[in-house]
Write a protein that holds these residues in place. Structure first.
Motif, PDB file in Angstrom:
ATOM      1  N   UNK A   1       6.647 -13.771  70.961  1.00  0.00           N
ATOM      2  CA  UNK A   1       6.571 -14.766  69.889  1.00  0.00           C
ATOM      3  C   UNK A   1       5.350 -15.682  69.975  1.00  0.00           C
ATOM      4  N   UNK A   2       4.593 -15.589  71.056  1.00  0.00           N
ATOM      5  CA  UNK A   2       3.388 -16.408  71.147  1.00  0.00           C
ATOM      6  C   UNK A   2       2.313 -15.929  70.194  1.00  0.00           C
ATOM      7  N   UNK A   3       1.490 -16.855  69.711  1.00  0.00           N
ATOM      8  CA  UNK A   3       0.407 -16.520  68.781  1.00  0.00           C
ATOM      9  C   UNK A   3      -0.746 -15.877  69.527  1.00  0.00           C
ATOM     10  N   UNK A   4      -1.183 -14.725  69.033  1.00  0.00           N
ATOM     11  CA  UNK A   4      -2.312 -14.017  69.621  1.00  0.00           C
ATOM     12  C   UNK A   4      -3.562 -14.237  68.768  1.00  0.00           C
ATOM     13  N   UNK A   5      -4.714 -14.117  69.412  1.00  0.00           N
ATOM     14  CA  UNK A   5      -5.972 -14.395  68.715  1.00  0.00           C
ATOM     15  C   UNK A   5      -6.269 -13.384  67.627  1.00  0.00           C
ATOM     16  N   UNK A   6      -5.797 -12.158  67.794  1.00  0.00           N
ATOM     17  CA  UNK A   6      -6.116 -11.111  66.817  1.00  0.00           C
ATOM     18  C   UNK A   6      -4.935 -10.749  65.942  1.00  0.00           C
TER      19      UNK A   6
ATOM     20  N   UNK B   1       7.388 -18.049  52.278  1.00  0.00           N
ATOM     21  CA  UNK B   1       8.219 -18.101  53.471  1.00  0.00           C
ATOM     22  C   UNK B   1       9.622 -17.607  53.205  1.00  0.00           C
ATOM     23  N   UNK B   2      10.263 -17.209  54.273  1.00  0.00           N
ATOM     24  CA  UNK B   2      11.649 -16.778  54.197  1.00  0.00           C
ATOM     25  C   UNK B   2      12.498 -17.767  54.969  1.00  0.00           C
ATOM     26  N   UNK B   3      13.594 -18.230  54.379  1.00  0.00           N
ATOM     27  CA  UNK B   3      14.430 -19.245  55.000  1.00  0.00           C
ATOM     28  C   UNK B   3      15.498 -18.580  55.851  1.00  0.00           C
TER      29      UNK B   3
ATOM     30  N   UNK C   1      11.642 -22.639  57.983  1.00  0.00           N
ATOM     31  CA  UNK C   1      10.968 -21.623  57.174  1.00  0.00           C
ATOM     32  C   UNK C   1       9.929 -20.905  58.019  1.00  0.00           C
ATOM     33  N   UNK C   2       9.986 -19.573  57.960  1.00  0.00           N
ATOM     34  CA  UNK C   2       9.017 -18.757  58.681  1.00  0.00           C
ATOM     35  C   UNK C   2       8.328 -17.844  57.699  1.00  0.00           C
ATOM     36  N   UNK C   3       7.010 -17.718  57.739  1.00  0.00           N
ATOM     37  CA  UNK C   3       6.327 -16.730  56.904  1.00  0.00           C
ATOM     38  C   UNK C   3       6.770 -15.337  57.307  1.00  0.00           C
ATOM     39  N   UNK C   4       6.548 -14.384  56.433  1.00  0.00           N
ATOM     40  CA  UNK C   4       7.003 -13.014  56.664  1.00  0.00           C
ATOM     41  C   UNK C   4       6.180 -12.294  57.706  1.00  0.00           C
ATOM     42  N   UNK C   5       5.081 -12.841  58.156  1.00  0.00           N
ATOM     43  CA  UNK C   5       4.325 -12.226  59.245  1.00  0.00           C
ATOM     44  C   UNK C   5       3.642 -13.328  60.025  1.00  0.00           C
TER      45      UNK C   5
ATOM     46  N   UNK D   1       9.996 -12.211  63.786  1.00  0.00           N
ATOM     47  CA  UNK D   1       9.523 -13.464  63.211  1.00  0.00           C
ATOM     48  C   UNK D   1      10.564 -14.578  63.266  1.00  0.00           C
ATOM     49  N   UNK D   2      11.682 -14.321  63.903  1.00  0.00           N
ATOM     50  CA  UNK D   2      12.756 -15.324  63.925  1.00  0.00           C
ATOM     51  C   UNK D   2      13.250 -15.505  65.353  1.00  0.00           C
ATOM     52  N   UNK D   3      12.524 -16.216  66.187  1.00  0.00           N
ATOM     53  CA  UNK D   3      12.931 -16.365  67.584  1.00  0.00           C
ATOM     54  C   UNK D   3      14.252 -17.104  67.746  1.00  0.00           C
TER      55      UNK D   3
END
Length: 613
Positions: free
Chosen positions: A469-474, A482-484, A494-498, A570-572
């Motif tokens: 779930x960590x953000x990667x540079x690439x 967003x999806x609720x 709210x989380x975006x779909x990607x 996308x939903x930790x």
């Protein structure tokens, strides 16, 4: 004159006898000569000597020109021969297929990337297509699925109409290289199945006795072929083209390297493994081995349950060190000891050879105590003892093993560290059951380091959760709607779909964000969603701790936990909520697969003890 004297009849200057001889030598001569005499009043026999002289002169001139041309090629033409069974053949064909003059030739071989010098094109095209997609405006109409539909349309179209590649056909081809005329000859030779790898050759020729231009071209072709892989890890597999052929190493793919941080293993073990390989590859180590008469070889054994990351560690090490990876399946029924020795002898000086699941091959099983006294330490003995104790059953089992493959334990040991064993390579073996391996295979010199893989600890679970779930540079930037998702006590988040790339930094507990870089130029109305995701990423450590508190340590492998988390990419927080149910379901499945071996009370007590641990 005597009236009874016979006067020989002649046709022109030739006698009847001469005409008959010509009729035998040149079928149809009499008919052609009569036709020419009747309709054109042309006597062929009158010019026959001239025609014969011209034919003799032509044959002599042709032979003289052939001899002169052969001497000219020998004295004033440089020539390079490239054979099909050599890797430089792939270099040259890859380079030739991308030259401008191939677009103008009218004699070529067309293909759809079926040869080894065209592989890896799919991966490159895929990355280029993704890069182009990232550069496009993905917020059209505010719908995130527009970009996927556009991308998928391109992918399906490309798969239907594959890119064709063209190489020179059989024969001679002329082209210019660095203002020099060169000739390329492609030649096929007829031969049986044993010569299939040497039935095609390429010749490069240039005027002059200095072959520097040819060497420059081949060096450029090699550079273009190697640079195509960029920083990828090239993987070879030991196999054969068809039945009756000898085994050889064939390039099967080139993959992006795997970061070592994604391998779930104790950090000290990973670092010790990598440091040991680096120390082995250092030039002073080789000199040290040579000066003391020690064979320059290194072996590693990675053992543990399936899905714990044994192969992943090997692949990650190959990517970090830039080494080629060679895979060999000992379970192949067609692989014999001679082929195994040939494959090992053809390994480059610095590479990693991987023998996966070596215990499943059957030849490395531990021998029984009774058989040890009647066999040498390096002689394989069948450990499958029949229940009825009959000798016939044991003989049948041994025969079955012999039919399964021609490799014995002694043959494998000789290849690994025998007198003729190759040096400089790194041998890595993996197994799920180290106790089944024969001690002769595990002694120092054959296995110099053992790394035990087990189920994930609490620290491993946190690391795996953070990696997912960590953000990667690439990461691919997306800015769709967003999806609720329900978040229980915390309300709705709210989380975006990607994944959205956000360049964030924590300073005194505050999030510092560059809106232009992290948002990619999205509308201001989407900033709240981005801030929500950035806030979630800042809490990744706390969420990892929550997940590790629910999933017991020492019970599940990294592959099992990763498989569950991938269902909630996308939903930790949703993954944390369902972790307890997943743990119980997994336990029930394991008990069902193991069969009735314990009571429900014992299983419950065991589960409580694991939870406490």
């Amino acid at each position: 004159m005597n009236s009874n004297q016979t006067i020989p009849t002649t046709t022109g200057p030739l006698s009847t006898t001469d005409t008959a001889m010509l009729e035998v030598l040149v079928p149809g001569y009499g008919f052609i000569s009569r036709m020419l005499m009747s309709y054109l009043n042309f006597d062929v026999s009158a010019y026959l000597q001239i025609l014969v002289s011209l034919a003799v002169f032509g044959a002599t001139a042709r032979y003289a020109l052939f001899v002169i041309w052969a001497h000219f090629n020998e004295l004033f033409v440089s020539r390079a021969e490239i054979r099909l069974d050599d890797e430089i053949f792939q270099y040259l064909m890859f380079w030739i297929s991308r030259q401008p003059h191939m677009k103008n030739t009218n004699r070529f071989v067309a293909g759809l990337k079926t040869n080894s010098y065209w592989n890896n094109e799919d991966e490159t095209d895929e990355e280029d297509l993704e890069d182009d997609e990232d550069n496009e405006d993905e917020t059209v109409n505010g719908k995130s699925n527009d970009s996927f539909d556009s991308y998928w349309a391109k992918v399906t179209t490309r798969d239907k109409y594959k890119k064709m590649q063209f190489t020179p056909s059989e024969g001679s081809h002329y082209f210019w290289y660095k203002n020099r005329p060169l000739m390329l000859e492609r030649e096929h030779r007829d031969g049986g199945m044993w010569y299939v790898m040497n039935n095609e050759r390429i010749y490069l020729s240039c005027l002059g006795r200095n072959p520097a231009i040819l060497k420059t071209l081949l060096a450029e072709a090699q550079q273009a072929y190697v640079e195509r892989d960029r920083n990828r890890t090239v993987i070879y597999r030991g196999s054969r083209i068809a039945a009756g052929q000898s085994f050889n190493w064939y390039r099967c793919m080139a993959r992006l390297p795997r970061p070592l941080s994604t391998v779930i293993l104790d950090q000290d073990q990973k670092q010790d493994f990598l440091d040991d390989i680096k120390e082995y590859l250092h030039p002073r180590t080789r000199r040290w081995y040579t000066n003391r008469g020690i064979p320059y070889r290194r072996g590693y054994l990675l053992h543990g349950p399936p899905g714990t990351g044994k192969t992943s560690l090997c692949f990650a090490a190959a990517g970090i060190l830039g080494l080629k990876l060679y895979l060999l399946d000992l379970n192949s029924t067609a692989l014999d000891e001679e082929s195994l020795s040939l494959l090992f002898s053809e390994l480059p000086r610095r590479c990693i050879i991987l023998l996966e699941d070596i215990d499943s091959a059957g030849i490395t099983k531990a021998r029984t105590a009774g058989s040890t006294s009647t066999s040498t330490p390096d002689t394989p003995v069948n450990d499958a003892t029949p229940k009825d104790g009959s000798a016939e059953a044991g003989s049948a089992a041994a025969t079955e093993k012999t039919k399964k493959g021609g490799i014995t334990l002694s043959g494998l040991l000789n290849v690994i560290d025998g007198v003729a064993a190759s040096e400089g390579r790194i041998l890595i073996m993996t197994t799920n059951h180290v106790e089944k391996l024969d001690p002769a295979l595990l002694r120092p010199g054959r296995v110099d380091m053992k790394i035990a893989f087990g189920c994930t600890s609490e620290a491993d679970i946190k690391e795996l959760f953070t990696s997912i779930y960590g953000t990667k540079a690439n990461d691919i930037s997306r800015s769709g709607a967003p999806t609720t998702h329900s978040n229980g006590s915390n309300g709705s988040v709210k989380f975006p779909t990607a994944t959205i790339v956000a360049n964030t930094a924590k300073t005194n507990g505050k999030i510092v964000q560059n809106s232009e870089e992290s948002n990619g130029g999205v509308e201001k109305g989407k900033e709240e969603d981005l801030q929500g995701l950035v806030f979630l990423r800042s809490r990744i450590s706390d969420l990892a701790s929550e997940f590790a508190a629910v999933v017991p340590s020492g019970e599940f492998t990294a592959a099992e936990i990763q498989g569950y988390l991938l269902n909630h990419k996308e939903t930790p927080e949703v993954a944390i909520q369902g972790a307890a149910e997943w743990v119980q379901t997994s336990r029930d499945k394991k008990r069902a697969s193991e069969g009735p071996g314990e009571t429900e009370e014992e299983a419950k007590a065991e589960g409580e003890e694991k939870d406490k641990a």
